[in-house]
Design a protein around this motif. Sequence first.
Motif, PDB file in Angstrom:
ATOM      1  N   MET A  12       0.866  -1.175   0.000  1.00 15.61           N
ATOM      2  CA  MET A  12       0.000   0.000   0.000  1.00 15.61           C
ATOM      3  C   MET A  12       0.904   1.226   0.000  1.00 15.61           C
ATOM      4  SD  MET A  12      -3.123  -0.995   2.534  1.00 15.61           S
ATOM      5  CE  MET A  12      -2.099  -1.241   3.971  1.00 15.61           C
ATOM      6  N   VAL A  13       0.828   2.015  -1.037  1.00 14.27           N
ATOM      7  CA  VAL A  13       1.752   3.127  -1.209  1.00 14.27           C
ATOM      8  C   VAL A  13       1.314   4.299  -0.355  1.00 14.27           C
ATOM      9  CG1 VAL A  13       2.783   4.713  -2.847  1.00 14.27           C
ATOM     10  CG2 VAL A  13       2.272   2.355  -3.529  1.00 14.27           C
ATOM     11  N   ALA A  14       2.179   4.771   0.506  1.00 13.83           N
ATOM     12  CA  ALA A  14       1.902   5.925   1.350  1.00 13.83           C
ATOM     13  C   ALA A  14       2.654   7.121   0.808  1.00 13.83           C
ATOM     14  CB  ALA A  14       2.347   5.645   2.791  1.00 13.83           C
ATOM     15  N   PRO A  15       2.097   8.328   0.915  1.00 14.30           N
ATOM     16  CA  PRO A  15       2.795   9.503   0.419  1.00 14.30           C
ATOM     17  C   PRO A  15       4.061   9.757   1.210  1.00 14.30           C
ATOM     18  CG  PRO A  15       0.845  10.108   1.690  1.00 14.30           C
ATOM     19  CD  PRO A  15       0.785   8.631   1.500  1.00 14.30           C
ATOM     20  N   ALA A  16       5.056  10.274   0.519  1.00 12.92           N
ATOM     21  CA  ALA A  16       6.323  10.559   1.191  1.00 12.92           C
ATOM     22  C   ALA A  16       6.124  11.612   2.263  1.00 12.92           C
ATOM     23  CB  ALA A  16       7.343  11.041   0.154  1.00 12.92           C
ATOM     24  N   ALA A  17       6.723  11.412   3.421  1.00  8.31           N
ATOM     25  CA  ALA A  17       6.560  12.340   4.536  1.00  8.31           C
ATOM     26  C   ALA A  17       7.458  13.548   4.338  1.00  8.31           C
ATOM     27  CB  ALA A  17       6.915  11.642   5.842  1.00  8.31           C
ATOM     28  N   ALA A 135       6.147   2.891   7.295  1.00 10.24           N
ATOM     29  CA  ALA A 135       6.703   4.002   6.526  1.00 10.24           C
ATOM     30  C   ALA A 135       6.983   3.615   5.077  1.00 10.24           C
ATOM     31  CB  ALA A 135       7.984   4.503   7.190  1.00 10.24           C
ATOM     32  N   ASP A 136       7.228   2.307   4.819  1.00 10.45           N
ATOM     33  CA  ASP A 136       7.477   1.870   3.450  1.00 10.45           C
ATOM     34  C   ASP A 136       6.222   1.364   2.751  1.00 10.45           C
ATOM     35  OD1 ASP A 136       7.208  -0.357   4.972  1.00 10.45           O
ATOM     36  OD2 ASP A 136       9.075  -1.319   4.366  1.00 10.45           O
ATOM     37  N   GLY A 137       5.058   1.579   3.371  1.00 15.26           N
ATOM     38  CA  GLY A 137       3.797   1.330   2.697  1.00 15.26           C
ATOM     39  C   GLY A 137       3.174  -0.026   2.878  1.00 15.26           C
ATOM     40  N   TYR A 138       3.631  -0.824   3.842  1.00 15.70           N
ATOM     41  CA  TYR A 138       3.082  -2.155   4.052  1.00 15.70           C
ATOM     42  C   TYR A 138       2.217  -2.203   5.317  1.00 15.70           C
ATOM     43  CZ  TYR A 138       6.220  -4.019   0.487  1.00 15.70           C
ATOM     44  OH  TYR A 138       6.871  -4.289  -0.692  1.00 15.70           O
ATOM     45  N   PRO A 139       1.180  -3.077   5.329  1.00 14.78           N
ATOM     46  CA  PRO A 139       0.404  -3.263   6.564  1.00 14.78           C
ATOM     47  C   PRO A 139       1.312  -3.766   7.682  1.00 14.78           C
ATOM     48  CG  PRO A 139      -0.690  -4.292   4.689  1.00 14.78           C
ATOM     49  CD  PRO A 139       0.678  -3.916   4.225  1.00 14.78           C
ATOM     50  N   ALA A 217       3.262  10.700   7.068  1.00 11.82           N
ATOM     51  CA  ALA A 217       2.261  10.335   6.074  1.00 11.82           C
ATOM     52  C   ALA A 217       0.962   9.939   6.772  1.00 11.82           C
ATOM     53  CB  ALA A 217       2.767   9.179   5.212  1.00 11.82           C
ATOM     54  N   PRO A 218      -0.193  10.414   6.304  1.00 14.67           N
ATOM     55  CA  PRO A 218      -1.469  10.062   6.952  1.00 14.67           C
ATOM     56  C   PRO A 218      -1.679   8.563   7.092  1.00 14.67           C
ATOM     57  CG  PRO A 218      -1.797  11.818   5.355  1.00 14.67           C
ATOM     58  CD  PRO A 218      -0.380  11.358   5.189  1.00 14.67           C
ATOM     59  N   ALA A 219      -1.183   7.769   6.139  1.00 12.98           N
ATOM     60  CA  ALA A 219      -1.372   6.319   6.199  1.00 12.98           C
ATOM     61  C   ALA A 219      -0.753   5.709   7.444  1.00 12.98           C
ATOM     62  CB  ALA A 219      -0.772   5.666   4.953  1.00 12.98           C
ATOM     63  N   GLN A 220       0.283   6.350   7.997  1.00 14.95           N
ATOM     64  CA  GLN A 220       0.958   5.810   9.171  1.00 14.95           C
ATOM     65  C   GLN A 220       0.192   6.078  10.460  1.00 14.95           C
ATOM     66  OE1 GLN A 220       5.209   6.819   9.258  1.00 14.95           O
ATOM     67  NE2 GLN A 220       5.105   7.197   7.052  1.00 14.95           N
ATOM     68  N   ARG A 290      -8.104   0.641   4.890  1.00 11.07           N
ATOM     69  CA  ARG A 290      -7.244   1.165   3.850  1.00 11.07           C
ATOM     70  C   ARG A 290      -6.590   2.427   4.353  1.00 11.07           C
ATOM     71  NH1 ARG A 290     -10.066   5.364   1.410  1.00 11.07           N
ATOM     72  NH2 ARG A 290     -12.244   5.496   2.045  1.00 11.07           N
ATOM     73  N   PRO A 291      -5.394   2.726   3.917  1.00  7.01           N
ATOM     74  CA  PRO A 291      -4.760   3.986   4.309  1.00  7.01           C
ATOM     75  C   PRO A 291      -5.400   5.137   3.568  1.00  7.01           C
ATOM     76  CG  PRO A 291      -3.399   2.852   2.715  1.00  7.01           C
ATOM     77  CD  PRO A 291      -4.555   1.931   3.023  1.00  7.01           C
ATOM     78  N   PRO A 292      -5.291   6.367   4.077  1.00  6.01           N
ATOM     79  CA  PRO A 292      -5.806   7.511   3.333  1.00  6.01           C
ATOM     80  C   PRO A 292      -5.156   7.592   1.958  1.00  6.01           C
ATOM     81  CG  PRO A 292      -5.255   8.138   5.570  1.00  6.01           C
ATOM     82  CD  PRO A 292      -4.732   6.754   5.358  1.00  6.01           C
ATOM     83  N   ALA A 293      -5.933   8.015   0.971  1.00  7.73           N
ATOM     84  CA  ALA A 293      -5.404   8.111  -0.389  1.00  7.73           C
ATOM     85  C   ALA A 293      -4.296   9.154  -0.452  1.00  7.73           C
ATOM     86  CB  ALA A 293      -6.540   8.492  -1.336  1.00  7.73           C
ATOM     87  N   PRO A 294      -3.290   8.936  -1.326  1.00  8.75           N
ATOM     88  CA  PRO A 294      -2.211   9.910  -1.426  1.00  8.75           C
ATOM     89  C   PRO A 294      -2.706  11.259  -1.924  1.00  8.75           C
ATOM     90  CG  PRO A 294      -1.847   8.022  -2.910  1.00  8.75           C
ATOM     91  CD  PRO A 294      -3.144   7.808  -2.212  1.00  8.75           C
TER      92      PRO A 294
END
Length: 294
Positions: A12-17, A135-139, A217-220, A290-294
């Motif tokens: 899951m791709v997270a936006p760069a912080a 931080a690298d986009g994985y659950p 990143a919001p996903a984190q 799901r993480p927040p969309a980029p």
Amino acid sequence: MTTDSTIANAKMVAPAAPPRRQLMDQLLPAGSLGAVTHWLPTQWPRIGGRKLAMLPADAFELPAYKQHYVAGGRIAIYAAGCGFDHANSAATGLVGLARRLMAAVHKLSTTTQTDLRMRLEELNKDHYAALTTSADGYPCSDLGFDTWMMQHILPRRLPLAGSPVAIGDRCLIVRLPAGMTPREFDKQLAYRMRNARLNSWLETPDGRRHCEYLGIAPAQLARGTVYGFNEALRRSDGEEIYFFRPKSFDADRLLRLAETIVYRYVTTPPTLRRTISWRSRAQGTRSDFRPPAP
């Protein structure tokens, strides 16, 4: 709530912080163990919205209410937090999230269990809200989400005269009107608090601006839970994590929301009541985490 039978391995791709910015002010002295130590220029959401409708002081003594209210079952509204496992300094649970977010967050929900410790056992067993995105986009699963504790809810104002809501020990106790199910009340309450739900807020412009300010990143910060069913697993969105301070005016807002739900149910003719319910997919096969969309 939607679900998934397995934990996905897809990235899951997270936006760069972005780089962390200097904090504007310090609320607590250096070394304080409080969860929120600094002030930021973020307008935090509040349960019930910024303009919370208030009932008249004599609402529960009016004929429109008293002539139609028949006492039903009892439920409890609780606020829970967790963190700081003495055996593992990395296990910080929800307080660790609050420190990263620099905001007060708690789990808010209802239960029909009279002994709240039974609900805590379930939350700890499920490691409620431990699921997030690395931080690298994985659950991944954060530590410390098996130390849940009930918090005191301390409104600064008393319930209205004749109110079906009382201030209990580490909860608010609601005497539902006959005909209203605990599930219906729970969904009514969640609907009125939805603007202050953490996962949803992270997807708003205010949420993204705040995360950019922190350099996270919001996903984190988004939360979810993995539930086990024998050899099957499902993951679900952590919909019950809210911005909430249980010993502040937020507690007053929670009390008023509970009173309003009961009052409006009783004073609204049955044919005009708007039922807020949902299809139970809690043990289905789709995922809603799901993480927040980029």
